[in-house]
Write a protein that holds these residues in place. Structure first.
Motif, PDB file in Angstrom:
ATOM      1  N   ASN A  60      70.375  70.953  11.746  1.00 31.11           N
ATOM      2  CA  ASN A  60      71.369  70.009  11.225  1.00 31.11           C
ATOM      3  C   ASN A  60      71.499  70.070   9.703  1.00 31.11           C
ATOM      4  O   ASN A  60      72.538  69.712   9.158  1.00 31.11           O
ATOM      5  CB  ASN A  60      70.996  68.582  11.626  1.00 31.11           C
ATOM      6  CG  ASN A  60      72.001  67.552  11.152  1.00 31.11           C
ATOM      7  OD1 ASN A  60      73.022  67.333  11.788  1.00 31.11           O
ATOM      8  ND2 ASN A  60      71.739  66.896  10.029  1.00 31.11           N
ATOM      9  N   GLY A  61      70.460  70.514   8.996  1.00 29.41           N
ATOM     10  CA  GLY A  61      70.521  70.575   7.542  1.00 29.41           C
ATOM     11  C   GLY A  61      69.318  71.288   6.971  1.00 29.41           C
ATOM     12  O   GLY A  61      68.343  71.580   7.669  1.00 29.41           O
ATOM     13  N   PHE A  62      69.384  71.565   5.675  1.00 27.56           N
ATOM     14  CA  PHE A  62      68.297  72.276   5.015  1.00 27.56           C
ATOM     15  C   PHE A  62      68.276  71.945   3.531  1.00 27.56           C
ATOM     16  O   PHE A  62      69.265  71.508   2.947  1.00 27.56           O
ATOM     17  CB  PHE A  62      68.460  73.797   5.188  1.00 27.56           C
ATOM     18  CG  PHE A  62      69.645  74.368   4.447  1.00 27.56           C
ATOM     19  CD1 PHE A  62      69.515  74.847   3.147  1.00 27.56           C
ATOM     20  CD2 PHE A  62      70.897  74.406   5.034  1.00 27.56           C
ATOM     21  CE1 PHE A  62      70.604  75.353   2.453  1.00 27.56           C
ATOM     22  CE2 PHE A  62      72.002  74.910   4.344  1.00 27.56           C
ATOM     23  CZ  PHE A  62      71.853  75.384   3.055  1.00 27.56           C
ATOM     24  N   ASP A 174      66.517  68.851  12.149  1.00 29.28           N
ATOM     25  CA  ASP A 174      67.293  69.003  13.385  1.00 29.28           C
ATOM     26  C   ASP A 174      68.282  67.852  13.518  1.00 29.28           C
ATOM     27  O   ASP A 174      68.326  66.955  12.666  1.00 29.28           O
ATOM     28  CB  ASP A 174      66.369  69.104  14.604  1.00 29.28           C
ATOM     29  CG  ASP A 174      65.546  67.835  14.836  1.00 29.28           C
ATOM     30  OD1 ASP A 174      65.925  66.758  14.338  1.00 29.28           O
ATOM     31  OD2 ASP A 174      64.516  67.922  15.526  1.00 29.28           O
ATOM     32  N   TRP A 175      69.061  67.854  14.592  1.00 33.66           N
ATOM     33  CA  TRP A 175      70.137  66.853  14.711  1.00 33.66           C
ATOM     34  C   TRP A 175      69.630  65.469  15.119  1.00 33.66           C
ATOM     35  O   TRP A 175      70.405  64.537  15.279  1.00 33.66           O
ATOM     36  CB  TRP A 175      71.232  67.336  15.640  1.00 33.66           C
ATOM     37  CG  TRP A 175      70.831  67.601  17.074  1.00 33.66           C
ATOM     38  CD1 TRP A 175      69.712  67.197  17.734  1.00 33.66           C
ATOM     39  CD2 TRP A 175      71.597  68.347  18.011  1.00 33.66           C
ATOM     40  NE1 TRP A 175      69.725  67.623  19.021  1.00 33.66           N
ATOM     41  CE2 TRP A 175      70.871  68.347  19.237  1.00 33.66           C
ATOM     42  CE3 TRP A 175      72.808  69.022  17.975  1.00 33.66           C
ATOM     43  CZ2 TRP A 175      71.328  68.981  20.383  1.00 33.66           C
ATOM     44  CZ3 TRP A 175      73.261  69.661  19.132  1.00 33.66           C
ATOM     45  CH2 TRP A 175      72.525  69.634  20.302  1.00 33.66           C
ATOM     46  N   ASP A 176      68.330  65.305  15.274  1.00 36.23           N
ATOM     47  CA  ASP A 176      67.733  63.981  15.453  1.00 36.23           C
ATOM     48  C   ASP A 176      67.163  63.445  14.143  1.00 36.23           C
ATOM     49  O   ASP A 176      66.557  62.371  14.117  1.00 36.23           O
ATOM     50  CB  ASP A 176      66.619  64.040  16.511  1.00 36.23           C
ATOM     51  CG  ASP A 176      67.165  64.295  17.910  1.00 36.23           C
ATOM     52  OD1 ASP A 176      68.170  63.652  18.267  1.00 36.23           O
ATOM     53  OD2 ASP A 176      66.606  65.137  18.628  1.00 36.23           O
ATOM     54  N   GLY A 177      67.336  64.217  13.073  1.00 40.71           N
ATOM     55  CA  GLY A 177      66.833  63.804  11.773  1.00 40.71           C
ATOM     56  C   GLY A 177      65.374  64.136  11.550  1.00 40.71           C
ATOM     57  O   GLY A 177      64.786  63.694  10.556  1.00 40.71           O
ATOM     58  N   ASN A 178      64.768  64.894  12.451  1.00 42.06           N
ATOM     59  CA  ASN A 178      63.358  65.255  12.324  1.00 42.06           C
ATOM     60  C   ASN A 178      63.191  66.515  11.477  1.00 42.06           C
ATOM     61  O   ASN A 178      64.057  67.398  11.477  1.00 42.06           O
ATOM     62  CB  ASN A 178      62.740  65.493  13.699  1.00 42.06           C
ATOM     63  CG  ASN A 178      62.800  64.262  14.579  1.00 42.06           C
ATOM     64  OD1 ASN A 178      62.550  63.146  14.115  1.00 42.06           O
ATOM     65  ND2 ASN A 178      63.144  64.436  15.845  1.00 42.06           N
ATOM     66  N   ILE A 179      62.072  66.586  10.770  1.00 42.32           N
ATOM     67  CA  ILE A 179      61.754  67.782   9.993  1.00 42.32           C
ATOM     68  C   ILE A 179      61.178  68.841  10.922  1.00 42.32           C
ATOM     69  O   ILE A 179      60.249  68.573  11.689  1.00 42.32           O
ATOM     70  CB  ILE A 179      60.747  67.464   8.876  1.00 42.32           C
ATOM     71  CG1 ILE A 179      61.351  66.455   7.886  1.00 42.32           C
ATOM     72  CG2 ILE A 179      60.326  68.727   8.135  1.00 42.32           C
ATOM     73  CD1 ILE A 179      60.389  66.025   6.795  1.00 42.32           C
ATOM     74  N   VAL A 180      61.750  70.026  10.870  1.00 44.77           N
ATOM     75  CA  VAL A 180      61.244  71.135  11.673  1.00 44.77           C
ATOM     76  C   VAL A 180      59.946  71.633  11.047  1.00 44.77           C
ATOM     77  O   VAL A 180      59.879  71.865   9.839  1.00 44.77           O
ATOM     78  CB  VAL A 180      62.283  72.270  11.753  1.00 44.77           C
ATOM     79  CG1 VAL A 180      61.750  73.420  12.606  1.00 44.77           C
ATOM     80  CG2 VAL A 180      63.598  71.751  12.324  1.00 44.77           C
ATOM     81  N   LYS A 181      58.909  71.814  11.866  1.00 40.52           N
ATOM     82  CA  LYS A 181      57.586  72.143  11.340  1.00 40.52           C
ATOM     83  C   LYS A 181      57.206  73.612  11.499  1.00 40.52           C
ATOM     84  O   LYS A 181      56.773  74.250  10.543  1.00 40.52           O
ATOM     85  CB  LYS A 181      56.533  71.267  12.031  1.00 40.52           C
ATOM     86  CG  LYS A 181      56.647  69.782  11.731  1.00 40.52           C
ATOM     87  CD  LYS A 181      56.318  69.477  10.276  1.00 40.52           C
ATOM     88  CE  LYS A 181      56.303  67.975  10.016  1.00 40.52           C
ATOM     89  NZ  LYS A 181      56.003  67.667   8.605  1.00 40.52           N
ATOM     90  N   ASP A 182      57.314  74.128  12.688  1.00 37.47           N
ATOM     91  CA  ASP A 182      56.730  75.435  12.995  1.00 37.47           C
ATOM     92  C   ASP A 182      57.738  76.569  12.814  1.00 37.47           C
ATOM     93  O   ASP A 182      58.518  76.875  13.714  1.00 37.47           O
ATOM     94  CB  ASP A 182      56.179  75.438  14.429  1.00 37.47           C
ATOM     95  CG  ASP A 182      55.086  74.398  14.626  1.00 37.47           C
ATOM     96  OD1 ASP A 182      54.298  74.209  13.687  1.00 37.47           O
ATOM     97  OD2 ASP A 182      55.037  73.790  15.708  1.00 37.47           O
TER      98      ASP A 182
END
Length: 294
Positions: A60-62, A174-182
């Motif tokens: 969703n963003g970066f 991601d599109w749930d607003g969570n930070i992607v970790k792995d």
């Protein structure tokens, strides 16, 4: 002899198969990296650097923080002009570019120090998620660098204290607003690797320091503020004492008035008594005259 050839062919097939499987497996792993259109460039040449993500689920963003040696490379606009500044965002890539989801770009570069900090995201995550068309693999930004010195260098991701919790200066959402970790982070290939290396200049985040004039003004302001507070407190104390004195004075006046009223009442009583006595004496004298006449 034939058996040896057959074994050799089988060995080669196994080697190429393993390389192919390894390559496919590596390409499927979540990652972000920098790809260059060339690694050999002369002074004056322009290098195109593409930031790409791979297999980032529901991207969703970066936000990324990149560094380059400003003594070797110069970031420029796509048209070759020097208009790329501290607030400039790079060109859009294939992903995170749909205006329908309220695209929001932002940048806080420090061009003089060779630092690029920029990001882009969808604000309307709900509509993006309802579309059921997630973005996961492709380019997210395109940058252009002009070679200004013949030296071996590279473009890297680096955390400089401005992005806590980042993965080597990268944040993906991601599109749930969570930070992607792995996911893995890959810097660019070496540029002009056969030339003399040019180490990346050191950069230290500096705290915000007030100029001396502003420090003096700040001290004066504090002094004035303290003086005003002291004056206000003194005035309050004076008014409090003045109020107490006034209330005590009013009480004394009331007592004085009561005393005067008492004295007036006492004088009136004495006058009344004197008048009664005079009346009584008159009556006695009248009675004595009547007796004499008789």
């Amino acid at each position: 002899m034939k058996k040896s050839r057959i074994l050799l062919v089988l060995a080669l097939v196994l080697v190429f198969t393993s390389l192919s499987v390894t390559s496919v497996f590596a390409d499927s792993l979540p990652s972000i990296g920098i790809e260059l259109d060339k690694t050999e460039a002369k002074v004056g040449d322009v290098i195109k650097a593409t930031v790409k993500v791979n297999n980032i689920k529901n991207l969703n963003g970066f936000q990324v923080n990149m560094r380059y040696n400003q003594e070797v490379l110069k970031v420029i606009s796509e048209d070759g002009s020097d208009n790329f500044g501290d607030a400039s965002c790079p060109n859009n890539g294939e992903l995170i570019r749909n205006e329908s989801y309220s695209l929001f770009p932002a940048a806080a570069n420090v061009i003089s120090a060779g630092i690029l900090n920029f990001g882009r995201s969808y604000i309307d995550m709900g509509s993006y998620k309802k579309s059921n068309k997630p973005e996961s693999t492709g380019s997210i930004a395109i940058l252009y660098f002009k070679v200004i010195k013949d030296a071996a260098t590279e473009i890297v991701f680096e955390e400089l204290g401005t992005m806590p919790g980042s993965n080597k200066g990268t944040l993906l959402f991601d599109w749930d607003g969570n930070i992607v970790k792995d996911y893995s982070v890959n810097d660019s290939s070496k540029i002009n690797p056969n030339s003399s290396p040019a180490p990346m200049p050191k950069y230290t985040m500096k705290g915000i320091e007030l100029p001396k004039n502003e420090e003096k003004n700040s001290n004066i302001f504090v002094f004035i503020l303290v003086a005003v507070i002291v004056i206000v407190v003194l005035l309050l104390v004076i008014f409090m004492f003045a109020g107490k004195n006034k209330s005590s004075g009013d009480t004394d006046d009331d007592a004085f008035i009561d005393d005067e009223d008492s004295q007036d009442d006492y004088s009136d009583n004495e006058d009344n008594q004197d008048s009664d006595s005079q009346d009584f004496e008159t009556d006695d004298s009248d009675s004595a005259d009547k007796n004499d006449k008789i």
